[in-house]
Scaffold this active site. Sequence first.
Site, mmCIF file in Angstrom:
data_model
loop_
_atom_site.group_PDB
_atom_site.id
_atom_site.type_symbol
_atom_site.label_atom_id
_atom_site.label_comp_id
_atom_site.label_asym_id
_atom_site.label_seq_id
_atom_site.Cartn_x
_atom_site.Cartn_y
_atom_site.Cartn_z
ATOM 1 N N HIS B 123 -37.571 20.192 -24.879
ATOM 2 C CA HIS B 123 -37.142 21.455 -24.273
ATOM 3 C C HIS B 123 -37.928 22.568 -24.981
ATOM 4 O O HIS B 123 -38.286 22.426 -26.148
ATOM 5 C CB HIS B 123 -35.639 21.598 -24.562
ATOM 6 C CG HIS B 123 -34.957 22.752 -23.906
ATOM 7 N ND1 HIS B 123 -35.095 24.044 -24.360
ATOM 8 C CD2 HIS B 123 -34.105 22.818 -22.844
ATOM 9 C CE1 HIS B 123 -34.355 24.846 -23.612
ATOM 10 N NE2 HIS B 123 -33.747 24.130 -22.679
ATOM 11 N N ASP B 200 -32.666 17.635 -32.432
ATOM 12 C CA ASP B 200 -32.127 18.569 -31.453
ATOM 13 C C ASP B 200 -31.060 17.816 -30.666
ATOM 14 O O ASP B 200 -31.377 16.970 -29.829
ATOM 15 C CB ASP B 200 -33.261 19.052 -30.541
ATOM 16 C CG ASP B 200 -32.754 19.884 -29.365
ATOM 17 O OD1 ASP B 200 -31.524 20.062 -29.244
ATOM 18 O OD2 ASP B 200 -33.597 20.350 -28.569
ATOM 19 N N GLN B 203 -28.162 17.944 -26.189
ATOM 20 C CA GLN B 203 -27.667 17.096 -25.095
ATOM 21 C C GLN B 203 -26.863 15.900 -25.597
ATOM 22 O O GLN B 203 -26.318 15.151 -24.781
ATOM 23 C CB GLN B 203 -28.844 16.579 -24.252
ATOM 24 C CG GLN B 203 -29.614 17.650 -23.522
ATOM 25 C CD GLN B 203 -28.781 18.418 -22.506
ATOM 26 O OE1 GLN B 203 -27.757 17.927 -22.035
ATOM 27 N NE2 GLN B 203 -29.208 19.625 -22.189
ATOM 28 N N LYS B 226 -22.599 23.946 -24.193
ATOM 29 C CA LYS B 226 -22.860 22.669 -23.526
ATOM 30 C C LYS B 226 -21.796 21.634 -23.893
ATOM 31 O O LYS B 226 -21.890 20.473 -23.493
ATOM 32 C CB LYS B 226 -24.239 22.134 -23.920
ATOM 33 C CG LYS B 226 -25.419 22.938 -23.361
ATOM 34 C CD LYS B 226 -26.704 22.192 -23.591
ATOM 35 C CE LYS B 226 -27.940 23.056 -23.575
ATOM 36 N NZ LYS B 226 -28.271 23.653 -22.291
ATOM 37 N N CYS B 368 -36.780 24.021 -18.437
ATOM 38 C CA CYS B 368 -37.299 24.513 -19.730
ATOM 39 C C CYS B 368 -38.144 23.437 -20.416
ATOM 40 O O CYS B 368 -38.056 23.259 -21.634
ATOM 41 C CB CYS B 368 -36.176 24.967 -20.650
ATOM 42 S SG CYS B 368 -35.296 26.386 -20.008
#
Lengths: 127, 410
Positions: B123, B200, B203, B226, B368
């Site tokens: 991303h 990261d 998600q 999220k 993104c």
Amino acid sequence: MMYQEHILDLYKHPHNTGRLKGATHSHRGHNPLCGDDISIELIVDGEKRVKDVKFHGNGCALCIASASLITDAVKGKHIDTVLRLKKDDVLGMMKIPVSHVRLKCVLLPLEAVQKTIINSRGISSTE
Amino acid sequence: MKLTNDRAAELKEDFPIFRRKIHNQPLCYLDNAASTQKPQAVINAIKDFYEHSYANIHRGVYQLSQEATEQYEDAHDAVGKLIGAGENEIAFTRNATEAINLLSHTIKPLVEGSTILLTEMEHHANLVPWQQLAKKEGMKLSFIRMREDFTLDYGDAEQKLADDCAILSVSHISNALGTINDVKRLVGLAKKNGALAIVDAAQSAPHGAINVKEIGCDFMAFSGHKMLGPTGIGALYGRHELLEQMEPFQTGGDMISSVTYESAQWNDVPQKFEAGTPHIAGGIGLAKAAEYLQNIGPESISAWEKELLKHTLESISSALEKGDIRLFNPGHKHSAGILSLNLAGIHAHDLASLMDDMGICIRGGHHCAMPLMNKLGVAGTARASFYLYNTTDDADRFVAGLKKAKEMFN
């Protein structure tokens, strides 16, 4: 509903597509955010009228339908008339409610047509 | 508790937004990779805080301020617990993007080596900050290759990690493809080569069981919105000894222990990284979201989303011809509940707009991840992404939408 029959029809069978031999004006309108990529070519005659116009490229249904309608609309028009076309004129031609986030798709072809003229004016003024 | 259709439908009732209709149809929300809806419990936690306990934190000696301070500090622990962090290892940020920016601005003194290693599926949030650091420090960017099946090439990773790698920063789950990356393996390789390892987890933290100690990473970043929490709050996990060594990202109030006209001493971790009055209500809301997720059980969330993906892939293969659809997904075994696709001859934005007419929220665009889209040779894709409140009925409406779009455009 944005995807009415006449819009889908223009997407499947667009008007004025292809390249113009002897084009006097051209511009590529590109929106990298969505991938709409439309190139416009014009032949402007001695009386500053759009003698012919064609477009090629890729875009969503709204963009292609809009490019079809705008190229139809500017054919035979004086370039000053073309430059006076506004957002509402395009929306009037589309005859659908266009959601705010999709306005860019619909307006890209008009911007590209007008830039063919504005850019060439810029060049001639520096000559 | 195992999630099933009935249970997911019950959970929907916890989320007031599902009472509304979109274009006269029940809301079918499938854009959870972009942001998730909020349960009443989270909304109430924020409302209760403003109505009953609100004051600024770390300042007042009065009861209200003490209550607010306690709730905000406890929120760090609740969020840390979700990912297995230790004490004082969570700093609140605005979102995962800010957490990664915090790192890209502060970790250079901690690293040796000249290469920042990412993957081809990042991303922009885990790419652009590193481009900036590379430019500023004369470092080199390198990317672990993605294979044709949309998974990472671990042989390539091994080679690149051995080549003067200073920082490995990698997404746990690709927001654009759904691919679950083996971060434990990558972090292990990074450690073997003396590189700092960042995950990261934007998600992954919302969707499954995560333990930072088990993964072994030095840092992890994720966003609150999220994972059922409010916008404007996210978290950075860092190993405590590293957070201690690092200089602050932003400076000002609350992050200092003492200040003279000429200089300042930094406060303890995590306050050192939380300059100014933070998003107090956001932190409290996020803690409530973490508690909600814990109660359901992160393992059951990921299992259910995988089941929804499998169901969708099977429905698609019986509803559509192979040539009419291009899937950008590694298959349900290697994927989270995210499905990117394109229908032949239909722009992703047209597909997303058409779905909207049917009350279905999906994403169309580059997600993104422009470099990844370029690599795939597309301007964008249409993406459906599931969460704990989705049912097979939602998945079926999505597949029916695909079928209808194909009929309309062909």
